[in-house]
Design a protein around this motif. Structure first.
Motif, PDB file in Angstrom:
ATOM      1  N   GLY A 116      36.132 -32.705  24.571  1.00 49.73           N
ATOM      2  CA  GLY A 116      35.059 -31.777  24.241  1.00 49.73           C
ATOM      3  C   GLY A 116      33.745 -32.081  24.892  1.00 49.73           C
ATOM      4  N   VAL A 149      33.955 -31.869  29.702  1.00 51.07           N
ATOM      5  CA  VAL A 149      33.106 -30.689  29.895  1.00 51.07           C
ATOM      6  C   VAL A 149      31.937 -31.042  30.800  1.00 51.07           C
ATOM      7  N   PHE A 204      31.004 -29.326  34.160  1.00 58.77           N
ATOM      8  CA  PHE A 204      29.636 -28.851  34.314  1.00 58.77           C
ATOM      9  C   PHE A 204      29.050 -29.314  35.637  1.00 58.77           C
ATOM     10  N   MET A 234      30.734 -27.723  38.599  1.00 62.53           N
ATOM     11  CA  MET A 234      30.275 -26.348  38.829  1.00 62.53           C
ATOM     12  C   MET A 234      28.861 -26.337  39.369  1.00 62.53           C
ATOM     13  N   ILE A 280      28.285 -21.665  32.509  1.00 66.02           N
ATOM     14  CA  ILE A 280      27.548 -22.931  32.410  1.00 66.02           C
ATOM     15  C   ILE A 280      26.575 -22.904  31.244  1.00 66.02           C
ATOM     16  N   SER A 286      28.501 -23.396  28.055  1.00 61.83           N
ATOM     17  CA  SER A 286      28.947 -24.751  27.752  1.00 61.83           C
ATOM     18  C   SER A 286      27.768 -25.612  27.317  1.00 61.83           C
ATOM     19  N   ALA A 287      26.653 -25.493  28.029  1.00 63.96           N
ATOM     20  CA  ALA A 287      25.495 -26.285  27.644  1.00 63.96           C
ATOM     21  C   ALA A 287      25.057 -25.935  26.228  1.00 63.96           C
ATOM     22  N   ILE A 341      27.624 -27.252  23.595  1.00 60.40           N
ATOM     23  CA  ILE A 341      27.572 -28.705  23.416  1.00 60.40           C
ATOM     24  C   ILE A 341      26.299 -29.100  22.678  1.00 60.40           C
TER      25      ILE A 341
END
Lengths: 644, 168, 104, 346
Positions: free
Chosen positions: B63, B67, B71, B74, D151, D154-155, D158
């Motif tokens: 998780g 990631v 990140f 990307m 992106i 996800s940021a 999290i």
């Protein structure tokens, strides 16, 4: 309310920290308040304790602050001791110190930047702290702390004008010479510990007094070593060379440190250890001889000096010699009494000379002075009183203390030393009146420009002068000779507890050694000699403008040159010690350091460089190579483990 | 399904996807393969009576850490690894040899020590969290606190490292 | 035998296999991030071995160790990736063959 | 494990999933009608009475549309992503207790998919996996809007996961267990006793607020729907998706909303329990399930209500809120709860 003893040194320490940390930022007003105020309060605190003590008398009071060093059966406390001896010292150290601090405000105000002013008072306060610690210490170690502290301050203050080459050199010289003495003191301290197993004053002296026969053999060496320390601090021949040079510092410093207080620490220490010295007659004899030699030697040099402060410096050396002479013949009371009176009049003289120098814009050469009496009336009068006191003219302070010393020497049956002392008294009167005459009478010999600006010093400077002159005049009545009655000598009566009775054949403290008739005669002789020297100087220098002296000097040119050059002791030391050491240092530098040590290092570095040159090809900067190497290592290890 | 079977399947999947991770030339795919591999590992952790570690494995590794990898990939838009003309063949050959040697040594030591050194044990009760937590916050409390400081340091450090330098 | 009838040897075998795979990835890949991933895999292989022993020895300490390893891996990943980002900005590549500034 | 046990287990797990899949289209209708209500317009009202059949029509439309895959997309991940998103959303349901314990022939059967000891940890683990669906969708589309959306998402997830987890840690601390049935059991007691045994929201209001706000961010709903902010990113990570794949993202979002609501109910509002209500009979158990459903529905409605009421945050504001406001507040809440537990108030 009783003030704890530690308060007395703590206050100057606080003043030191304030001046050091905040002085530059907060300016001269603050520094004056903190620097002088702390000493003022310390003086009040000390005297609040001392007045009852003087009135009621009493034995030693020990106030223990904290344990300091404990190792096995060796233990040292931070503890302070108030007994008649330290009480006497504290009384004038605080008081004279306060007066000189006050004087410094006027003396230093216009010369220095804020930073310099703060530095000056910080050092002065540190000095006061150290001196009071030295005096009040209850054991040798704490005393040594103060001892080193005053030495440090002396060094710092001599080199106060550090931008001047000679001042820095003088400071260094004082430091180095003092180290020789300190070395002696340290060794002496070790000796005391090995003999007595303790360094506490009370214990050491009571053990020594209780069992004199047992300790007497080793004590001669110990006492000589301690006396070596005293010689360094108190500028006795042959370690006297630093004190005249110390005049490079500001004049109040000379007055406080190099005349009134610090230099008498040696006398104080010897007196403090009288119980030990009295068990070592050979050491006593050495003390007496060194004292006598120093007294006459310095007095002779003082005859030919032209720098006003140099004359006073040699005079100080000479007077310190007197004090040791007294100690050496067992007349400790007389020695301490002279310490006290000397503090008054010599401080007064130095401060007076400071006022003169101040008035002349920094001029110190007496050949360019003269005729200052009308322009500096207060300075002149106080200076004259102090001079008469130093010369030993009754009923001023110096007369009584010097007479006590001469009587003591006479009583000890040392005719040669007595003659030396007497002759020195005459010389003292002569050179002091030479100084007064050259400075204050006749006509002004300096440049007209300087002459026009001559002015009396400000009140902060003249007030201490007046007070000290007054004390120089009346201080002697504290210690009247015994002819005036059994209890006339208040100092002797007060100090009596400091001298424990020692019952060893031939070591009893002599009392009534001199009959009253002899004593009157001795007084008369010493006054006559002093008066003769005084009148001769007056005649030669005030009336005949120094011509007889020039004639005399011209008829013995080499002798005169020798005296004027201070018997070339410095040059002798230069040849004996400084140059060989300098040469040795150069050898060590050029050969041992550069060739051997650096050579080893360079060789090592060269080898490392070679190896590095070879190995750097392994460092590819590619992380995968490293990882591969790593893995190969692990595989090898695993194989070893599996095979083993 | 016996636990044994589940373990074999999970471990097999973990190994399989680990291979995929290593072999795949696209970093993003590698990361995804590793996610699956780690997930399978989490399952084996559950079977080894460590459910807490399994959960932490999924939460932290799958998780958060991976990631983060995604990140960054990307963000940097890392291209596929292009197969250049033989990439330092000596290095590759040496590496391969060393890896094989290492694997052999590992296997040998496994045979020599691995299985025999473990004390045989009965069925383990399904992992309870409380004893682990108690251990963590008593015996290992100091390490735990030190760990929190390490994490803080890593946080600050990564921030400082990755910050774009301000143009003068 | 360990928990749930899984032999410790099997656990260690799986762990060893994963470790060798990770090792191969770390040594043979050229992409810095892939190498990093392979290292993470090796760390997990070690974790598996530790947990296997922990289960076999009925010890909870093993779980604690793994817990710490995971937490430290998180810190390591954060810093490591930040370094890669900075490196990539600087050199425009994450091919470790081309990143060899730290040499004589 | 007997056959009936397996059947029971399957029922326990599948029942809520099926219910959700059935309810989802209705939620869409509720949302659109609600939007109409709030924005003072009719909303869908053509298909069936009150537009009730609109969801059905939408489903048919999604099935019928052509499924496009952009030529530059990474086909495998492009296809995988929506499935992953939906799967992650659905699996969360496995540990949420949705009713009181049923008693079948003397065997207690708790109404929860899997009553595992690490229930909450499992939830967070799965939630953290749900990032992958979005990130991969964004990346595999090979479209800059999608990538930025992915992106951002996800940021965002999290970041807010931290605050959310820390807030939930307060509940875990109070319950002394990760097991969600324990959490519910803890809240089904007296509100007046000491230690307190009522709904957690009372002592942990701060924690609830943090959790509530974080839940919006975690589900990418307004006011935190930055990943799909249509004004700047077209439609964010699902810009390129169409037809059934798009529908799956859509479903995932709604499932997440339902799960978040259910979680809030379970953690802070006593789950299926109600003050003074202690179900023993079958009817009581059914009632408890209904109570749970009503509570969840309430929060689902709040999600929708908020969506049509609040404006969108800016991205930096979002991050600042998460790190500088919610996380510290969650920590504060944790300290507060720790204090309460220490002094036996919980």
């Amino acid at each position: 309310m009783t003030v704890a003893l530690w308060i007395v040194p703590a206050l100057p320490l606080a003043g030191f920290l304030l001046c050091l940390l905040l002085g530059t930022r907060l300016g001269k007003g603050f520094v004056s308040a903190a620097g002088v105020g702390s000493i003022g309060i310390a003086t009040l605190a000390a005297w609040s304790r001392l007045l009852p003590y003087f009135r009621d008398g009493g034995g030693a009071v020990v106030e223990r602050i904290a344990p300091w060093i404990t190792a096995g059966n060796f233990s040292v406390d931070v503890s302070f001791r108030l007994d008649p001896l330290s009480a006497l010292m504290v009384s004038f150290v605080t008081f004279v110190g306060f007066l000189i601090h006050l004087y410094s405000v006027g003396y230093m105000k216009h010369d220095e930047t804020d930073a310099g002013y703060a530095r000056y008072f910080a050092y002065m306060n540190l000095f006061m702290f150290s001196m009071l610690t030295l005096v009040l210490a209850n054991n040798f170690v704490l005393m040594f702390v103060g001892w080193e502290g005053v030495g440090l301050c002396s060094y710092l203050l001599i080199g106060y004008y550090y931008e001047r080459e000679y001042a820095a050199a003088a400071g260094r010289k004082a430091f180095v010479v003092n180290r020789i003495g300190d070395f002696g003191f340290l060794l002496g301290m070790f000796g005391v510990f090995s003999l007595f197993g303790t360094l506490d004053f009370g214990d050491v002296f009571s053990r020594a007094a209780a069992n004199p026969g047992r300790f007497a053999p080793g004590l001669t060496v110990v006492c000589l070593l301690l006396f070596l320390g005293a010689m360094g601090k108190s500028a006795q021949v042959p370690l006297h060379v630093w004190l005249p040079d110390a005049m490079a510092g500001p004049t109040p410093v000379s007055a406080l440190i190099h005349a009134a207080t610090m230099v008498t620490a040696g006398v104080y220490m010897v007196t403090r250890c009288n119980a030990l010295f009295r068990l070592a007659p050979e050491a006593m004899a050495v003390v007496a001889v060194i004292g006598g030699v120093t007294a006459i030697f310095a007095a002779v040099i003082a005859l030919a000096q032209n720098d006003i402060k140099k004359v006073l410096a040699y005079s100080t050396v000479s007077q310190l010699g007197y004090m040791f002479l007294a100690c050496g013949v067992g007349a400790y009371v007389a020695g301490m009494f002279h310490v006290l009176t000397h503090a008054f009049f010599k401080a007064c003289l130095f401060l007076g000379s400071g006022a003169v120098i101040h008035a002349l814009g920094g001029e110190q050469d007496m050949r360019r002075m003269g005729g200052l009496a009308p322009k500096l009336p207060v300075t002149y009068r106080t200076f004259l009183v102090a001079t008469l006191a130093l010369a030993g003219i009754p009923p001023l302070a110096g007369f009584f203390s010097k007479d006590a010393i001469l009587t003591g020497v006479f009583a000890a049956n040392r005719p040669i030393l007595f003659a030396v002392g007497l002759f020195t008294a005459g010389l003292t009167a002569f050179y002091m009146f030479r100084l007064v005459s050259l400075t204050f009478s006749g006509r002004f010999r300096g440049s007209a420009e300087v002459g026009a600006h001559v002015h009396e010093a400000p009140t902060t400077m003249t007030l201490p002068l007046v007070v000290l002159a007054f004390l120089s005049a009346v201080g002697g009545f504290l210690g009247l000779p015994e002819v005036f009655g059994e209890s006339a000598n208040r100092v002797a009566a007060f100090l009596a507890p400091v001298f424990p009775p020692i019952f060893l054949p031939g070591h009893e403290v002599a009392r009534h050694a001199v009959s009253p008739a002899k004593e009157w005669i001795l007084m008369g002789v010493s006054v006559t000699v002093a008066a003769a020297g005084l009148l001769l100087a007056w005649d030669w220098y005030a009336k005949k403008a120094g011509r007889p002296a020039e004639r005399l000097a011209a008829s013995f040119p080499r002798l005169y040159a020798l005296i004027a050059d201070k018997f070339r002791i410095d040059e002798l030391y230069d040849v004996l010690f400084v140059r060989p050491f300098s040469w040795l240092a150069r050898v060590l530098w050029k050969v041992v350091d550069v060739l051997v040590i650096d050579g080893f290092l360079n060789a090592g570095a060269f080898v490392v460089e070679l190896v590095g040159d070879a190995l750097r090809f392994l460092q590819t900067g590619n992380v995968r190579n490293y990882a591969l190497t790593f893995l190969l290592g692990i595989v090898a290890l695993l194989l070893i483990v599996l095979a083993g | 399904m016996t636990p044994r079977l589940v373990f074999d399947v999970a471990a097999g999947l973990a190994i399989l996807f680990a291979c995929v991770m290593v072999v795949h030339r696209h970093p993003v795919k590698s990361v995804l393969a590793l996610v699956v591999s780690f997930f399978a590992l989490a399952v084996t952790y559950v079977l080894l009576a460590a459910p807490l570690i399994a959960a932490v494995q999924v939460i932290v590794y799958a998780g958060a850490i991976l990631v983060l990898f995604l990140f960054v990939l990307m963000l940097l838009n890392v291209p596929e690894e292009v197969r250049q003309t033989p990439d330092r063949p000596i290095h590759q050959a040496l590496s391969a040899g060393a890896i094989v040697a290492f694997a052999a040594a590992l296997l040998a030591s496994l045979r020599a020590y691995g299985a025999t050194r473990a004390a045989p044990s009965a069925e383990l009760p399904p992992g309870d969290l409380a004893p682990v937590a108690r251990l963590l916050f008593s015996d290992h409390f100091l390490s735990f606190e030190a760990l929190s400081i390490l994490l803080l340091a890593a946080l600050v450090g990564s921030f400082v490292l990755a910050r774009r330098e301000e143009s003068p | 035998m360990t928990a749930n009838g899984i032999p410790i040897g099997d656990v260690l075998l799986a762990s060893g296999a994963l470790f060798v795979i990770g090792l191969a990835g770390a040594l043979l890949r050229r992409n810095a991030i892939s190498i990093f991933l392979a290292i993470e895999l090796m760390m997990n292989a070690a974790n598996l071995a530790v947990l296997g022993y922990a289960a076999a020895l009925h010890s909870l300490e093993g779980q604690i160790v793994v817990f710490f390893v995971i937490a430290i891996a998180a810190a390591e990943a954060a810093v490591g990736l930040a370094i890669f980002v900075a490196l990539f900005r600087h050199t425009e590549t994450i091919d470790v063959n081309q990143i060899n500034l730290l040499k004589w | 494990m007997s056959a009936s046990d397996v059947g029971m287990l399957a029922l326990r797990v599948l029942a809520p999933v099926l219910v959700i899949l059935i309810v989802l289209p209705m939620l869409q209708w509720v949302e659109r009608r609600g939007a109409g209500l709030i924005q003072d317009r009719p909303g869908p009202n053509r298909v069936g009475p009150f537009g009730l059949l609109q969801p059905l029509a939408d489903v048919v439309k999604f099935f019928m549309k052509e499924d496009l895959i952009p030529s530059h997309a990474d086909r495998f991940l492009y296809v995988l992503a929506p499935g992953l998103a939906t799967f992650a959303a659905l699996t969360t349901f496995a540990v949420i207790p949705y009713g009181a314990t049923l008693n079948i022939r003397g065997n207690p059967v708790p109404l929860v998919g899997a009553d595992v000891s690490i229930g909450i940890l499992y939830l967070f683990a799965v939630t953290s996996l749900s990032v992958y669906g979005i990130v991969l969708a964004g990346w595999s589309s090979n479209n800059k809007f999608s990538l930025i959306g992915g992106i951002r998402s996800s940021a965002q997830i999290i970041s807010y996961e931290l605050a959310m987890t820390t807030a939930a840690a307060g509940v875990i601390l109070a319950a002394g267990s990760f097991r969600l049935t324990d959490v519910v059991a803890m809240q089904s007691g007296s509100w007046l006793s000491l230690p307190y045994r009522g709904w957690t929201v009372v002592p942990q209001l701060l924690g609830f607020v943090v959790f509530f706000v974080s839940a919006f961010a975690e589900t990418n709903r307004l006011p935190f729907d930055l990943p799909e902010a249509e004004a700047e990113l077209v439609a964010g990570y699902h810009t390129e998706y169409s037809a059934m794949k798009f529908a799956m993202f859509y479903m995932a979002e709604y499932i997440n909303v339902v799960v978040a609501s259910a979680l809030m109910v379970t953690l802070y509002f006593g789950g299926w329990s109600f003050p003074g209500f202690h179900p023993t009979s079958l009817g009581g158990v059914v009632l408890s399930v209904l109570i749970f459903a009503v509570k969840t529905a309430f929060f689902v409605w709040i999600f929708m209500w908020v969506r049509w009421t609040l404006p969108r945050f800016r991205y930096d504001q979002l991050m600042r809120l998460g790190w500088k406001a919610l996380l510290p507040l969650a920590l504060l809440n944790l300290f507060w709860v720790a204090g309460l537990v220490l002094w036996n108030a919980l």
